[in-house]
Each structure stands twice: as structure tokens, then as C-alpha cells.
Write a protein that holds these residues in place. Sequence first.
Motif, PDB file in Angstrom:
ATOM      1  N   VAL A  62     -15.817  18.263 -25.998  1.00 29.79           N
ATOM      2  CA  VAL A  62     -16.731  17.815 -26.158  1.00 29.79           C
ATOM      3  C   VAL A  62     -16.832  16.806 -27.594  1.00 29.79           C
ATOM      4  O   VAL A  62     -16.308  17.071 -28.506  1.00 29.79           O
ATOM      5  N   LEU A  63     -17.783  15.897 -27.666  1.00 34.67           N
ATOM      6  CA  LEU A  63     -17.935  14.987 -28.711  1.00 34.67           C
ATOM      7  C   LEU A  63     -19.501  14.929 -29.020  1.00 34.67           C
ATOM      8  O   LEU A  63     -20.210  14.435 -28.187  1.00 34.67           O
ATOM      9  N   PHE A  64     -20.029  15.864 -29.977  1.00 36.98           N
ATOM     10  CA  PHE A  64     -21.543  15.804 -30.517  1.00 36.98           C
ATOM     11  C   PHE A  64     -21.367  14.453 -31.127  1.00 36.98           C
ATOM     12  O   PHE A  64     -20.887  14.323 -32.257  1.00 36.98           O
ATOM     13  N   PRO A  65     -22.431  13.547 -30.785  1.00 36.60           N
ATOM     14  CA  PRO A  65     -22.587  12.113 -31.382  1.00 36.60           C
ATOM     15  C   PRO A  65     -22.698  12.327 -32.779  1.00 36.60           C
ATOM     16  O   PRO A  65     -22.108  11.479 -33.469  1.00 36.60           O
ATOM     17  N   GLU A  66     -23.331  13.315 -33.425  1.00 39.95           N
ATOM     18  CA  GLU A  66     -23.893  13.265 -34.463  1.00 39.95           C
ATOM     19  C   GLU A  66     -22.527  13.904 -35.491  1.00 39.95           C
ATOM     20  O   GLU A  66     -22.624  13.801 -36.765  1.00 39.95           O
ATOM     21  N   GLY A 146     -17.853   5.760 -17.610  1.00 35.86           N
ATOM     22  CA  GLY A 146     -18.203   7.193 -17.562  1.00 35.86           C
ATOM     23  C   GLY A 146     -19.586   7.017 -17.091  1.00 35.86           C
ATOM     24  O   GLY A 146     -20.225   6.082 -16.529  1.00 35.86           O
ATOM     25  N   VAL A 147     -20.280   8.252 -16.831  1.00 31.61           N
ATOM     26  CA  VAL A 147     -21.542   8.423 -16.242  1.00 31.61           C
ATOM     27  C   VAL A 147     -22.553   9.133 -17.096  1.00 31.61           C
ATOM     28  O   VAL A 147     -22.046   9.908 -17.927  1.00 31.61           O
ATOM     29  N   ALA A 148     -23.788   8.586 -17.068  1.00 29.51           N
ATOM     30  CA  ALA A 148     -24.905   8.831 -18.021  1.00 29.51           C
ATOM     31  C   ALA A 148     -25.858   9.741 -17.210  1.00 29.51           C
ATOM     32  O   ALA A 148     -26.353   8.979 -16.216  1.00 29.51           O
ATOM     33  N   LEU A 149     -26.312  10.671 -17.684  1.00 31.68           N
ATOM     34  CA  LEU A 149     -27.616  11.680 -17.133  1.00 31.68           C
ATOM     35  C   LEU A 149     -28.268  12.279 -18.181  1.00 31.68           C
ATOM     36  O   LEU A 149     -27.794  12.809 -18.971  1.00 31.68           O
ATOM     37  N   GLY A 150     -29.502  11.776 -18.416  1.00 35.16           N
ATOM     38  CA  GLY A 150     -30.432  12.298 -19.432  1.00 35.16           C
ATOM     39  C   GLY A 150     -29.782  12.183 -21.000  1.00 35.16           C
ATOM     40  O   GLY A 150     -29.566  10.691 -21.103  1.00 35.16           O
ATOM     41  N   GLY A 151     -29.865  12.953 -21.922  1.00 38.03           N
ATOM     42  CA  GLY A 151     -28.833  12.698 -22.954  1.00 38.03           C
ATOM     43  C   GLY A 151     -27.433  12.903 -22.942  1.00 38.03           C
ATOM     44  O   GLY A 151     -26.950  13.376 -24.028  1.00 38.03           O
ATOM     45  N   ALA A 152     -26.670  13.094 -21.874  1.00 38.76           N
ATOM     46  CA  ALA A 152     -25.372  13.413 -21.681  1.00 38.76           C
ATOM     47  C   ALA A 152     -24.544  12.198 -21.167  1.00 38.76           C
ATOM     48  O   ALA A 152     -25.066  11.750 -20.302  1.00 38.76           O
ATOM     49  N   PHE A 153     -23.556  12.016 -21.837  1.00 41.57           N
ATOM     50  CA  PHE A 153     -22.565  10.930 -21.127  1.00 41.57           C
ATOM     51  C   PHE A 153     -21.205  11.615 -21.054  1.00 41.57           C
ATOM     52  O   PHE A 153     -20.830  12.148 -21.791  1.00 41.57           O
ATOM     53  N   PHE A 154     -20.698  11.338 -19.721  1.00 43.27           N
ATOM     54  CA  PHE A 154     -19.514  12.060 -19.161  1.00 43.27           C
ATOM     55  C   PHE A 154     -18.439  10.875 -19.145  1.00 43.27           C
ATOM     56  O   PHE A 154     -18.445  10.177 -18.394  1.00 43.27           O
ATOM     57  N   GLY A 155     -17.721  10.927 -20.289  1.00 44.95           N
ATOM     58  CA  GLY A 155     -16.459  10.072 -20.271  1.00 44.95           C
ATOM     59  C   GLY A 155     -15.416  10.423 -19.098  1.00 44.95           C
ATOM     60  O   GLY A 155     -14.780  11.193 -18.891  1.00 44.95           O
ATOM     61  N   GLU A 156     -15.157   9.044 -18.435  1.00 45.04           N
ATOM     62  CA  GLU A 156     -13.998   9.547 -17.255  1.00 45.04           C
ATOM     63  C   GLU A 156     -12.666   8.888 -17.797  1.00 45.04           C
ATOM     64  O   GLU A 156     -11.755   9.873 -17.222  1.00 45.04           O
ATOM     65  N   SER A 157     -12.614   7.444 -17.820  1.00 44.68           N
ATOM     66  CA  SER A 157     -11.134   7.363 -18.366  1.00 44.68           C
ATOM     67  C   SER A 157     -11.129   6.102 -19.307  1.00 44.68           C
ATOM     68  O   SER A 157     -12.500   5.675 -19.501  1.00 44.68           O
ATOM     69  N   MET A 158     -10.006   5.702 -19.915  1.00 46.56           N
ATOM     70  CA  MET A 158      -9.945   4.473 -20.782  1.00 46.56           C
ATOM     71  C   MET A 158      -8.516   3.777 -20.551  1.00 46.56           C
ATOM     72  O   MET A 158      -7.822   4.665 -20.109  1.00 46.56           O
ATOM     73  N   TRP A 180     -29.319   6.090 -29.251  1.00 47.71           N
ATOM     74  CA  TRP A 180     -30.295   6.232 -28.213  1.00 47.71           C
ATOM     75  C   TRP A 180     -30.951   7.649 -28.009  1.00 47.71           C
ATOM     76  O   TRP A 180     -31.710   8.040 -27.330  1.00 47.71           O
ATOM     77  N   GLY A 181     -30.690   8.562 -28.669  1.00 47.75           N
ATOM     78  CA  GLY A 181     -30.896  10.075 -28.807  1.00 47.75           C
ATOM     79  C   GLY A 181     -30.040  11.000 -27.931  1.00 47.75           C
ATOM     80  O   GLY A 181     -30.327  12.171 -27.318  1.00 47.75           O
ATOM     81  N   PHE A 182     -28.757  10.571 -27.380  1.00 43.18           N
ATOM     82  CA  PHE A 182     -28.105  11.267 -26.693  1.00 43.18           C
ATOM     83  C   PHE A 182     -27.408  12.400 -27.643  1.00 43.18           C
ATOM     84  O   PHE A 182     -27.080  12.333 -28.587  1.00 43.18           O
ATOM     85  N   THR A 183     -27.306  13.615 -26.958  1.00 44.38           N
ATOM     86  CA  THR A 183     -27.019  14.763 -27.684  1.00 44.38           C
ATOM     87  C   THR A 183     -25.443  15.530 -27.180  1.00 44.38           C
ATOM     88  O   THR A 183     -24.922  16.238 -27.979  1.00 44.38           O
ATOM     89  N   LEU A 184     -24.753  14.674 -26.146  1.00 45.78           N
ATOM     90  CA  LEU A 184     -23.473  15.429 -25.823  1.00 45.78           C
ATOM     91  C   LEU A 184     -22.747  14.048 -25.076  1.00 45.78           C
ATOM     92  O   LEU A 184     -23.201  13.311 -24.160  1.00 45.78           O
ATOM     93  N   PHE A 185     -21.454  14.208 -25.365  1.00 44.62           N
ATOM     94  CA  PHE A 185     -20.456  13.314 -24.901  1.00 44.62           C
ATOM     95  C   PHE A 185     -19.283  14.112 -24.399  1.00 44.62           C
ATOM     96  O   PHE A 185     -18.651  14.909 -25.296  1.00 44.62           O
TER      97      PHE A 185
END
Length: 229
Positions: A62-66, A146-158, A180-185
Motif C-alpha cells: 500500500v501507499l499511504f498518500p501522506e 483503478g477503482v475508487a471506493l470511499g477513501g480508498a483507491f485500488f491501482g490496477e495497472s499502468m 481529496w482526503g483519501f487515506t489508502l492507495f
Amino acid sequence: MVRLSLTDLRFPPVDRASPDGLLAVGGDLRPERLLEAYRHGIFPWFNEDRQILWWSPDPRVVLFPEKLHIPRSLKRSLRLGGFTVTFDTCFQTIMEQCAGPRPQYPDGGTWITPAMIDAYVRLHELGHAHSVETWKEGELVAGVYGVALGGAFFGESMFTRAPDASKVALVTLVRQLRAWGFTLFDCQQSSPHVMGLGAEEIPRREFVSHLSHAVTLPDRQGRWQIERV
């Protein structure tokens, strides 16, 4: 390993996954099932000639945005590289480019099957899946989806076709998510690319705890535009 029913969207607890992270097989890729999977830290990953396989690896990257880390050379590319970054302008194209062929995968990324593309394009149309595009001199040179739900973003591919171009896309995305206040990548698995930007491995149980909080945050559903980087 559990075989999923076509009528029941529920998944088994992720702690029932095999040592390599395989949790379940079967089911389908309808939006409701995909969102239910992501909500619990599960994602599909399978080859075109196989059944749908559902995974929840341990540990999780995971990558915590902060905690985003931008190396000095990348800061220079962000300032002087001549890149322009956009969100959600050509989602399907980004998926198709991620599917290959790419220099590192000359035979193509076969797990991004036509069925997967159709399923995630539908999620995009519903406002849950998003793409980030990097352009240089009007040419698409990198992208992430990727996919976003609430404050989580799920990176799929690049994919990338220019030095630092996909890193520019990722950094721009993570900066915006932080604003935007997301807490989890969720990066899913380790790679030098994401680890160099500050990603870290954490136990799955810790990931699930972070995720359980993140998905309770307000959704940012719909088409995204860059507001602050």
C-alpha cells in the motif's frame, strides 16, 4: 479455495486465502460483485483461458498518500518534463494500452482480457473506475487505471512509453487523492516502481483494518478532474 455462486455476491473471509493469496474461483464480473470484492480487499486476476480467480495476497503493498516520496530526479521531471496529466479522458484506451504489448511484456498483458475491459469500462461509466493519462506534445505516453471506493483507491495497472511518464501520472494521482482526503492507495503487489514512491508492505490484517475505515468515507463517484496537485 471457494467456488463462487452466480447468485450470491458474498465472498469468504480473506483469511481463508491460500498462502499465495488465492481466495475463490468463479462468479462473474458484474459491477456489484467487483465492488463487493474491492470493499473487502479482493481483486480478480486471471488469464483469458481460465476461470475467474479472486485474490487477497498477504502481505499487501500500500501507499499511504501522506507518505508519498518523490525522488529528486522525478521532481525535475514533474517541473521540466513537458508532461500534461489528465483524469478520465480515455479510460478504455488506457486499459487497452495496459493490456499490451509493452516493452516489458512483449506478448501482452493477457490477464486484462476483453471481458475484464468490458467489466471495468462499465465500472467507469458508473463512476467507480478512473484513469490517469500522461501526455507529451499531444501524445499519450503513460496511463494508470483503478477503482475508487470511499477513501480508498485500488491501482490496477499502468503503462509507460516515456521515461518517468507513468511515475508522473502516479504522483499526480496520489497528490490529488491526498487533497481529496483519501487515506489508502492499494498497490496490491510489490514493484520497484511503487516502492520507490513510498509504498510499503503491510500484513493483510492491517490492510483490511485500514480498508474497513477507508470505505466508510464519502464516495467521490463520477468523472474526475484535477483540482489540486
